[in-house]
Design a protein around this motif. Structure first.
Motif, PDB file in Angstrom:
ATOM      1  N   SER A  36       0.811  -1.357   0.178  1.00 34.48           N
ATOM      2  CA  SER A  36       0.040   0.134  -0.022  1.00 34.48           C
ATOM      3  C   SER A  36       0.783   1.275  -0.002  1.00 34.48           C
ATOM      4  CB  SER A  36      -1.063  -0.106   1.257  1.00 34.48           C
ATOM      5  OG  SER A  36       0.024   0.066   2.484  1.00 34.48           O
ATOM      6  N   THR A  37       2.090   1.418  -0.270  1.00 36.85           N
ATOM      7  CA  THR A  37       3.082   2.538  -0.076  1.00 36.85           C
ATOM      8  C   THR A  37       3.166   3.163  -1.725  1.00 36.85           C
ATOM      9  OG1 THR A  37       4.069   1.581   1.564  1.00 36.85           O
ATOM     10  CG2 THR A  37       5.183   3.713   0.797  1.00 36.85           C
ATOM     11  N   ASP A  38       4.015   2.170  -2.529  1.00 34.89           N
ATOM     12  CA  ASP A  38       4.337   2.859  -3.629  1.00 34.89           C
ATOM     13  C   ASP A  38       3.534   2.316  -4.900  1.00 34.89           C
ATOM     14  OD1 ASP A  38       5.874   4.503  -5.343  1.00 34.89           O
ATOM     15  OD2 ASP A  38       7.425   3.104  -5.289  1.00 34.89           O
ATOM     16  N   ILE A  39       3.858   2.961  -6.131  1.00 32.99           N
ATOM     17  CA  ILE A  39       3.603   2.120  -7.208  1.00 32.99           C
ATOM     18  C   ILE A  39       4.106   2.656  -8.644  1.00 32.99           C
ATOM     19  CG2 ILE A  39       1.533   3.732  -7.760  1.00 32.99           C
ATOM     20  CD1 ILE A  39      -0.300   1.318  -8.765  1.00 32.99           C
ATOM     21  N   ILE A  40       4.728   1.963  -9.206  1.00 36.85           N
ATOM     22  CA  ILE A  40       5.358   2.232 -10.557  1.00 36.85           C
ATOM     23  C   ILE A  40       5.134   1.320 -11.242  1.00 36.85           C
ATOM     24  CG2 ILE A  40       7.406   3.086  -9.048  1.00 36.85           C
ATOM     25  CD1 ILE A  40       8.832   0.331 -10.163  1.00 36.85           C
ATOM     26  N   VAL A  41       5.458   1.775 -12.700  1.00 33.10           N
ATOM     27  CA  VAL A  41       4.974   0.869 -13.884  1.00 33.10           C
ATOM     28  C   VAL A  41       6.591   0.490 -14.473  1.00 33.10           C
ATOM     29  CG1 VAL A  41       4.080   0.718 -16.162  1.00 33.10           C
ATOM     30  CG2 VAL A  41       2.906   1.731 -14.321  1.00 33.10           C
ATOM     31  N   HIS A  42       6.540  -1.139 -14.762  1.00 34.81           N
ATOM     32  CA  HIS A  42       7.852  -1.408 -15.284  1.00 34.81           C
ATOM     33  C   HIS A  42       7.358  -2.683 -16.064  1.00 34.81           C
ATOM     34  CE1 HIS A  42      11.293  -4.781 -15.074  1.00 34.81           C
ATOM     35  NE2 HIS A  42      11.586  -3.331 -15.679  1.00 34.81           N
ATOM     36  N   ALA A  43       7.932  -2.686 -17.248  1.00 34.30           N
ATOM     37  CA  ALA A  43       7.770  -3.617 -18.515  1.00 34.30           C
ATOM     38  C   ALA A  43       6.206  -3.718 -18.488  1.00 34.30           C
ATOM     39  CB  ALA A  43       8.488  -5.038 -18.141  1.00 34.30           C
ATOM     40  N   GLY A  44       5.665  -2.612 -18.522  1.00 31.44           N
ATOM     41  CA  GLY A  44       4.153  -2.668 -18.886  1.00 31.44           C
ATOM     42  C   GLY A  44       3.165  -3.476 -17.821  1.00 31.44           C
TER      43      GLY A  44
ATOM     44  N   ALA B 189       2.907  -2.596  -7.117  1.00 31.36           N
ATOM     45  CA  ALA B 189       2.626  -2.052  -5.826  1.00 31.36           C
ATOM     46  C   ALA B 189       3.682  -2.472  -4.646  1.00 31.36           C
ATOM     47  CB  ALA B 189       1.167  -2.076  -5.632  1.00 31.36           C
ATOM     48  N   THR B 190       4.263  -1.735  -3.973  1.00 25.94           N
ATOM     49  CA  THR B 190       5.058  -2.252  -3.013  1.00 25.94           C
ATOM     50  C   THR B 190       4.697  -1.603  -1.434  1.00 25.94           C
ATOM     51  OG1 THR B 190       6.550  -0.522  -3.856  1.00 25.94           O
ATOM     52  CG2 THR B 190       7.023  -2.775  -4.475  1.00 25.94           C
ATOM     53  N   LEU B 191       5.363  -2.270  -0.447  1.00 29.98           N
ATOM     54  CA  LEU B 191       5.223  -1.855   1.032  1.00 29.98           C
ATOM     55  C   LEU B 191       6.447  -1.136   1.434  1.00 29.98           C
ATOM     56  CD1 LEU B 191       3.312  -1.740   3.632  1.00 29.98           C
ATOM     57  CD2 LEU B 191       4.342  -3.888   4.015  1.00 29.98           C
ATOM     58  N   TYR B 192       6.386  -0.105   2.262  1.00 28.70           N
ATOM     59  CA  TYR B 192       7.646   0.633   2.827  1.00 28.70           C
ATOM     60  C   TYR B 192       8.508  -0.533   3.575  1.00 28.70           C
ATOM     61  CZ  TYR B 192       5.437   0.963   7.076  1.00 28.70           C
ATOM     62  OH  TYR B 192       4.572   0.834   8.343  1.00 28.70           O
TER      63      TYR B 192
ATOM     64  N   PRO C 126      24.538  -8.347  -1.795  1.00 35.18           N
ATOM     65  CA  PRO C 126      24.264  -7.539  -0.410  1.00 35.18           C
ATOM     66  C   PRO C 126      25.204  -6.091  -0.449  1.00 35.18           C
ATOM     67  CG  PRO C 126      26.059  -9.230  -0.594  1.00 35.18           C
ATOM     68  CD  PRO C 126      25.540  -9.463  -1.979  1.00 35.18           C
ATOM     69  N   ILE C 127      24.530  -5.406   0.421  1.00 30.78           N
ATOM     70  CA  ILE C 127      24.971  -4.024   0.604  1.00 30.78           C
ATOM     71  C   ILE C 127      25.215  -4.255   2.165  1.00 30.78           C
ATOM     72  CG2 ILE C 127      24.688  -1.583   0.442  1.00 30.78           C
ATOM     73  CD1 ILE C 127      24.822  -2.816  -2.118  1.00 30.78           C
ATOM     74  N   PRO C 128      26.410  -4.584   2.659  1.00 31.06           N
ATOM     75  CA  PRO C 128      26.717  -4.614   4.025  1.00 31.06           C
ATOM     76  C   PRO C 128      26.424  -3.306   4.979  1.00 31.06           C
ATOM     77  CG  PRO C 128      28.521  -5.790   2.870  1.00 31.06           C
ATOM     78  CD  PRO C 128      27.718  -4.874   2.220  1.00 31.06           C
ATOM     79  N   LEU C 129      25.900  -3.323   6.056  1.00 27.87           N
ATOM     80  CA  LEU C 129      25.513  -2.658   6.832  1.00 27.87           C
ATOM     81  C   LEU C 129      25.951  -2.729   8.507  1.00 27.87           C
ATOM     82  CD1 LEU C 129      22.149  -0.995   5.685  1.00 27.87           C
ATOM     83  CD2 LEU C 129      24.382  -0.136   5.144  1.00 27.87           C
ATOM     84  N   PRO C 130      26.252  -1.838   9.236  1.00 30.59           N
ATOM     85  CA  PRO C 130      26.773  -2.261  10.529  1.00 30.59           C
ATOM     86  C   PRO C 130      25.605  -2.823  11.508  1.00 30.59           C
ATOM     87  CG  PRO C 130      27.233   0.012  10.011  1.00 30.59           C
ATOM     88  CD  PRO C 130      26.179  -0.244   9.035  1.00 30.59           C
ATOM     89  N   GLY C 131      24.467  -2.566  10.860  1.00 29.23           N
ATOM     90  CA  GLY C 131      23.062  -3.226  11.730  1.00 29.23           C
ATOM     91  C   GLY C 131      21.977  -2.768  10.974  1.00 29.23           C
ATOM     92  N   PRO C 132      20.731  -3.040  11.680  1.00 23.27           N
ATOM     93  CA  PRO C 132      19.391  -3.027  10.833  1.00 23.27           C
ATOM     94  C   PRO C 132      19.031  -1.377  10.604  1.00 23.27           C
ATOM     95  CG  PRO C 132      19.232  -4.503  12.711  1.00 23.27           C
ATOM     96  CD  PRO C 132      20.528  -3.972  13.002  1.00 23.27           C
ATOM     97  N   ARG C 133      18.824  -1.224   9.633  1.00 24.91           N
ATOM     98  CA  ARG C 133      18.369   0.130   9.258  1.00 24.91           C
ATOM     99  C   ARG C 133      17.079   0.422   8.713  1.00 24.91           C
ATOM    100  NH1 ARG C 133      22.417   0.622  12.098  1.00 24.91           N
ATOM    101  NH2 ARG C 133      24.165   1.435  11.536  1.00 24.91           N
ATOM    102  N   LEU C 134      16.602   1.748   8.425  1.00 33.68           N
ATOM    103  CA  LEU C 134      15.283   1.911   7.960  1.00 33.68           C
ATOM    104  C   LEU C 134      15.217   2.925   6.797  1.00 33.68           C
ATOM    105  CD1 LEU C 134      13.488   2.443  11.312  1.00 33.68           C
ATOM    106  CD2 LEU C 134      13.267   0.513   9.666  1.00 33.68           C
ATOM    107  N   PRO C 135      16.084   2.483   5.719  1.00 28.43           N
ATOM    108  CA  PRO C 135      15.856   3.369   4.393  1.00 28.43           C
ATOM    109  C   PRO C 135      14.511   3.284   3.754  1.00 28.43           C
ATOM    110  CG  PRO C 135      16.943   1.334   4.084  1.00 28.43           C
ATOM    111  CD  PRO C 135      16.801   1.286   5.546  1.00 28.43           C
ATOM    112  N   HIS C 136      14.199   4.446   3.055  1.00 26.21           N
ATOM    113  CA  HIS C 136      12.808   4.466   2.551  1.00 26.21           C
ATOM    114  C   HIS C 136      13.015   4.747   0.981  1.00 26.21           C
ATOM    115  CE1 HIS C 136       8.725   4.947   2.359  1.00 26.21           C
ATOM    116  NE2 HIS C 136       8.941   6.067   1.669  1.00 26.21           N
ATOM    117  N   ASP C 137      14.117   5.290   0.509  1.00 24.20           N
ATOM    118  CA  ASP C 137      13.908   5.454  -0.834  1.00 24.20           C
ATOM    119  C   ASP C 137      15.331   5.490  -1.349  1.00 24.20           C
ATOM    120  OD1 ASP C 137      13.106   6.477  -3.503  1.00 24.20           O
ATOM    121  OD2 ASP C 137      12.828   8.583  -2.856  1.00 24.20           O
ATOM    122  N   MET C 138      15.664   5.321  -2.903  1.00 24.20           N
ATOM    123  CA  MET C 138      16.886   5.346  -3.632  1.00 24.20           C
ATOM    124  C   MET C 138      16.688   6.044  -4.665  1.00 24.20           C
ATOM    125  SD  MET C 138      16.767   1.431  -5.690  1.00 24.20           S
ATOM    126  CE  MET C 138      18.196   1.969  -6.543  1.00 24.20           C
TER     127      MET C 138
END
Length: 497
Positions: free
Chosen positions: A135-143, A147-150, A218-230
């Motif tokens: 219920s968060t995002d929506i995009i169109v790819h390859a026709g 819909a994705t959740l944060y 993998p993108i190694p991080l020091p611990g659990p994180r909460l990124p939202h966008d790229m």
């Protein structure tokens, strides 16, 4: 207006005075089709030819615990515009969780503010206790609309024209897909990331134009994180590690409380589109949290990134909101103070430079999609009602001159995230339109609205009535009919090969 209604869904939701279950956030449960919307004002420009999709947090069942506005079931609202006319339809996203609750006749999962153990069944996503709603995002790819959740659920597929539910994407990895994957229409590739509570804590991937997972590292991080966008450029994908994340000590007790970690900088991971972990270039910047980026591009030795820097990522509670004081603050831009910002990463020196582009509180910005991954001049941001997650106007930023155009909606009228749609035959970067949905609490109705992107101060130049009042929502997408035709042709050629 002729309305075709779909079979009703089962709902147990009761009327409520909860701030995000009432007023402009009142859920709508009917699914309808309207062949042609009735005009209220102006005419729909004939030089628009595409589809507007908006995702919505739209709960169906009475919550098991305390409701958070990001707990709702996904519903996609669509307007199809062509030849100066517009049609409308809306559909729930039939995730596995949605279907299971329809069978059960009630809620099975708790929400973001509920304690561990509230859910009646194991949950999903990085949080591990939530319902996968898409219920968060929506995009169109390859026709296909995705819909994705944060919190990193499955990528749920829909036909962007009919809104037929097509199930989960087969390429989705075990750790799910975060909201805000990015599409390079030139190559047809989709770039995505996910995050979790388990090492390496983040992954990054590429899906090719045929819908196959082509790269996943993998993108190694020091611990659990909460990124939202790229963000993406022609050669780089930009991921982040920011100092607002779950309190580690509380996480050991299964309490998911996000807090700012003093002394921890913001870090950016620049990875080549098909790069490996050892290829990552890390850059440090001032501590903040960013929900959304507007664009990124390459300029000489620098990679330039633009988005909304939060001056107070851990806001003070809005005491006047009573029992909802913390929740209301964390979804209020005036509390976390988001402002348009620019970062420059020098690939030769490894240095980061930053600059503030606007002192106004803004977020949820859009650019001309033709300028994605290119140096762009204009950004169209939304403004919000203080204390609320409700869009009440627009700012057009000229990042070259610093000039701003501002339009404020009438009191009690709220907008949706509004894609910039280039006019057919456009002659400049700002030659086009903003397309949005309006919720009018004064009249109790919703509308399709179109604004002139080159002069937002004029307000809507065209408005059409929707068949029902819709709930306020989150992210949106615009796809040209010409792009859908190219995607269909590619699929036909692949099938024939």
């Amino acid at each position: 207006m002729q309305i075709m209604r779909q079979p009703p869904v089962k709902t147990t939701l009761q009327p409520s005075n909860h701030p995000y279950l009432s007023g402009p956030w009142t859920p709508v449960h009917e699914e309808v089709d309207v062949e042609e919307l009735e005009m209220i004002e102006g005419e729909i420009p004939a030089d628009i030819d595409g589809i507007y999709l908006r995702n919505t947090e739209n709960p169906v069942h009475q919550p098991l615990g305390r409701h958070h506005p990001f707990d709702g079931d996904g519903m996609v609202h669509q307007v199809n515009i062509s030849g100066g006319k517009a049609s409308y339809r809306n559909r729930f996203i039939r995730t596995h969780c949605f279907d299971q609750e329809q069978i059960a006749g009630g809620a099975l999962w708790g929400g973001l503010m509920d304690p561990h153990g509230t859910s009646k069944r194991p949950g999903f996503g990085a949080h591990e206790g939530l319902k996968d709603t898409g219920s968060t995002d929506i995009i169109v790819h390859a026709g296909v609309a995705l819909a994705t959740l944060y919190q990193c659920g499955e990528a749920w597929q829909m036909d962007p024209v009919t809104l037929e539910n097509l199930g989960k994407a087969s390429w989705g990895p075990l750790d799910g897909v975060s909201a805000h994957p990015k599409v390079d229409e030139e190559t047809g590739e989709l770039m995505f990331f996910n995050y979790s509570k388990y090492a390496p804590y983040m992954h990054y991937g590429v899906v090719d134009r045929s819908g196959k997972l082509a790269h996943y590292v993998p993108i190694p991080l020091p611990g659990p994180r909460l990124p939202h966008d790229m963000a993406i450029t022609k050669n780089w994908s930009i991921l982040n590690d920011m100092p607002l994340f779950w309190d580690e000590k509380l996480l050991d007790r299964k309490i998911h409380a996000a807090r700012i970690h003093d002394g921890v900088p913001t870090r950016f991971a620049l990875i080549p589109r098909y790069g490996q972990p050892e290829d990552i270039r890390w850059f440090e910047a001032s501590p903040t949290y960013v929900l959304h980026w507007t664009n990124a591009y390459e300029e000489g030795d620098e990679v330039v990134l633009e988005g909304y820097y939060q001056d107070k990522p851990m806001p003070d509670p809005l005491e006047e909101a009573g029992e909802y004081s913390h929740m209301m603050a964390y979804v209020d831009e005036h509390s976390f103070q988001s402002r348009l910002h620019r970062w420059r990463f020098n690939l030769k020196t490894g240095e980061t430079r930053e600059e503030r582009l606007c002192d106004r509180i803004v977020e949820f910005g859009m650019i001309n999609p033709a300028y994605l991954m290119k140096k762009s001049r204009y950004i169209w941001s939304t403004t919000t009602r203080p204390g609320w997650f409700l869009f009440n106007g627009y700012v057009r930023h000229d990042t070259q001159t610093g000039e701003e155009q501002v339009f404020e909606l009438p009191e009690g009228v709220y907008a949706s995230e509004s894609p910039m749609v280039p006019r057919k035959g456009a002659t400049s970067e700002d030659d086009g339109y903003l397309v949005t949905f309006l919720i009018d609490e004064n009249s109790g109705e919703s509308q399709l609205a179109i604004l002139d992107a080159s002069d937002v101060t004029k307000g809507p130049i065209a408005r059409a009535r929707l068949p029902h009042k819709i709930s306020s929502g989150v992210h949106t997408a615009w796809v040209e009919h010409s792009q859908l035709k190219r995607d269909a042709q590619f699929r036909a050629e692949q099938a024939a090969a």
